[in-house]
Design a protein around this motif. Structure first.
Motif, PDB file in Angstrom:
ATOM      1  N   LEU A 146       0.920  -1.088   0.183  1.00 10.58           N
ATOM      2  CA  LEU A 146       0.069   0.768  -0.047  1.00 10.58           C
ATOM      3  C   LEU A 146       0.596   1.097  -0.079  1.00 10.58           C
ATOM      4  O   LEU A 146       1.703   1.763   1.042  1.00 10.58           O
ATOM      5  CB  LEU A 146      -1.514   0.100   0.954  1.00 10.58           C
ATOM      6  N   GLN A 147       0.674   2.269  -0.915  1.00  6.63           N
ATOM      7  CA  GLN A 147       0.751   3.291  -0.770  1.00  6.63           C
ATOM      8  C   GLN A 147       0.354   4.558  -0.828  1.00  6.63           C
ATOM      9  O   GLN A 147      -0.390   4.660  -0.867  1.00  6.63           O
ATOM     10  CB  GLN A 147       2.263   3.148  -2.170  1.00  6.63           C
ATOM     11  N   TYR A 148       1.398   6.115  -0.354  1.00 14.08           N
ATOM     12  CA  TYR A 148       0.339   7.103  -0.139  1.00 14.08           C
ATOM     13  C   TYR A 148       1.561   7.861  -0.782  1.00 14.08           C
ATOM     14  O   TYR A 148       2.458   7.941  -1.140  1.00 14.08           O
ATOM     15  CB  TYR A 148       0.127   6.940   1.199  1.00 14.08           C
ATOM     16  N   VAL A 149       0.903   9.103  -1.368  1.00 15.87           N
ATOM     17  CA  VAL A 149       0.845  10.111  -1.335  1.00 15.87           C
ATOM     18  C   VAL A 149       2.125  11.035  -1.016  1.00 15.87           C
ATOM     19  O   VAL A 149       1.798  11.556   0.865  1.00 15.87           O
ATOM     20  CB  VAL A 149       0.078  11.332  -2.334  1.00 15.87           C
ATOM     21  N   ASN A 150       3.486  10.871  -0.500  1.00 15.66           N
ATOM     22  CA  ASN A 150       3.918  11.904   0.728  1.00 15.66           C
ATOM     23  C   ASN A 150       3.960  13.086   0.544  1.00 15.66           C
ATOM     24  O   ASN A 150       3.176  13.866  -0.729  1.00 15.66           O
ATOM     25  CB  ASN A 150       5.581  11.169   0.669  1.00 15.66           C
ATOM     26  N   ALA A 157      -5.566  14.065   5.782  1.00  8.27           N
ATOM     27  CA  ALA A 157      -6.232  13.308   5.001  1.00  8.27           C
ATOM     28  C   ALA A 157      -5.269  13.124   3.555  1.00  8.27           C
ATOM     29  O   ALA A 157      -3.914  13.307   3.839  1.00  8.27           O
ATOM     30  CB  ALA A 157      -6.729  14.499   3.968  1.00  8.27           C
ATOM     31  N   LEU A 158      -4.875  11.312   3.486  1.00  3.78           N
ATOM     32  CA  LEU A 158      -3.958  10.723   2.218  1.00  3.78           C
ATOM     33  C   LEU A 158      -5.159  10.510   1.622  1.00  3.78           C
ATOM     34  O   LEU A 158      -6.073   9.724   1.246  1.00  3.78           O
ATOM     35  CB  LEU A 158      -2.620  10.153   3.429  1.00  3.78           C
ATOM     36  N   THR A 159      -4.160   9.912   0.308  1.00  5.12           N
ATOM     37  CA  THR A 159      -4.577   9.301  -0.700  1.00  5.12           C
ATOM     38  C   THR A 159      -3.588   7.692  -0.946  1.00  5.12           C
ATOM     39  O   THR A 159      -2.458   8.074  -1.016  1.00  5.12           O
ATOM     40  CB  THR A 159      -4.659  10.210  -1.713  1.00  5.12           C
ATOM     41  N   THR A 216      -7.451   4.696  -7.009  1.00  7.00           N
ATOM     42  CA  THR A 216      -7.160   5.296  -5.280  1.00  7.00           C
ATOM     43  C   THR A 216      -8.430   5.140  -4.068  1.00  7.00           C
ATOM     44  O   THR A 216      -9.066   5.266  -4.630  1.00  7.00           O
ATOM     45  CB  THR A 216      -6.271   6.021  -5.399  1.00  7.00           C
ATOM     46  N   CYS A 217      -7.930   5.813  -2.867  1.00  8.98           N
ATOM     47  CA  CYS A 217      -8.616   5.409  -2.209  1.00  8.98           C
ATOM     48  C   CYS A 217      -8.503   7.013  -1.118  1.00  8.98           C
ATOM     49  O   CYS A 217      -6.827   7.082  -0.837  1.00  8.98           O
ATOM     50  CB  CYS A 217      -8.695   4.261  -1.442  1.00  8.98           C
ATOM     51  N   ARG A 218      -9.086   7.629  -0.664  1.00  9.69           N
ATOM     52  CA  ARG A 218      -8.530   9.027   0.167  1.00  9.69           C
ATOM     53  C   ARG A 218      -9.593   8.219   1.325  1.00  9.69           C
ATOM     54  O   ARG A 218     -10.538   8.385   1.513  1.00  9.69           O
ATOM     55  CB  ARG A 218      -9.140   9.993  -0.773  1.00  9.69           C
ATOM     56  N   ILE A 219      -8.113   8.570   2.232  1.00  9.32           N
ATOM     57  CA  ILE A 219      -8.841   8.722   3.653  1.00  9.32           C
ATOM     58  C   ILE A 219      -8.776  10.201   4.598  1.00  9.32           C
ATOM     59  O   ILE A 219      -7.068  10.604   5.025  1.00  9.32           O
ATOM     60  CB  ILE A 219      -8.543   7.754   4.033  1.00  9.32           C
ATOM     61  N   ALA A 220      -9.644  10.465   4.699  1.00  8.89           N
ATOM     62  CA  ALA A 220      -9.067  12.253   6.340  1.00  8.89           C
ATOM     63  C   ALA A 220      -9.000  11.100   7.580  1.00  8.89           C
ATOM     64  O   ALA A 220      -9.808  10.320   8.260  1.00  8.89           O
ATOM     65  CB  ALA A 220     -10.429  13.016   6.118  1.00  8.89           C
TER      66      ALA A 220
END
Length: 174
Positions: free
Chosen positions: A83-87, A126-128, A170-174
């Motif tokens: 699983l990766q996120y936009v830093n 919040a991350l994507t 993608t999935c965005r979680i706040a």
């Protein structure tokens, strides 16, 4: 048919039989290359987000992969999920800083297979997120082919998606 022809016919058949394995071996090697290429190019090779913070599973992101079989029951298929996120720099980064996760056996390569993994995340902001699935086809310990795919939308999960039929890049979680 004369006596000489009768004695040459079995000899000719033996010569043809002895030369067949060399031709067959070259053909098998060519088929393995074509098979490897077709596996990596298959429309059945994909990754998707099939779970994105649903009300009944808050803070979870699900990643599912699909891989085609090579038709050989003696070969085994494997997947590795990340699983990766936009830093902060706007680049994709793995969420784990530890060792690379291991490959998980999916089953016999006789047919197409799917497998998924859920990740629990509790971001402070919040991350994507996106999924990355690595695939391997093996015969014993020998890797026959490998590929990786990032998550994409519009895929059909056989099970595990929440809500049913959910598929996203993608999935965005706040």
């Amino acid at each position: 048919m004369g006596p000489i022809t009768r004695s040459i016919a079995p000899l000719l058949a033996l010569v043809l039989l002895l030369t067949a394995p060399a031709t067959s071996g070259a053909s098998t090697a060519a088929q393995a290359q074509v098979s490897s290429h077709s596996l990596v190019q298959s429309r059945q090779l994909w990754a998707t987000i099939d779970l994105c913070n649903p009300p009944d599973q808050p803070h979870y992101v699900g990643v599912r992969g699909s891989m085609p079989g090579d038709g050989r029951a003696t070969d085994t298929m494997y997947m590795r999920f990340r699983l990766q996120y936009v830093n902060a720099a706007g680049q994709w980064a793995d969420i784990a800083n530890g060792p690379v996760p291991p490959f998980v056996a999916v089953g016999s390569a006789r047919t197409t297979r799917q497998l998924g993994r859920s990740f629990q995340v509790r971001p402070q902001r919040a991350l994507t997120f996106r999924g990355v699935v690595s695939f391997q086809w093996r015969h014993g310990s020998r890797v026959l082919a490998s590929a990786s795919r990032v998550s994409s939308a519009g895929r059909e999960s056989l099970k595990g998606s929440d809500p049913a039929g959910f598929s996203a890049a993608t999935c965005r979680i706040a």
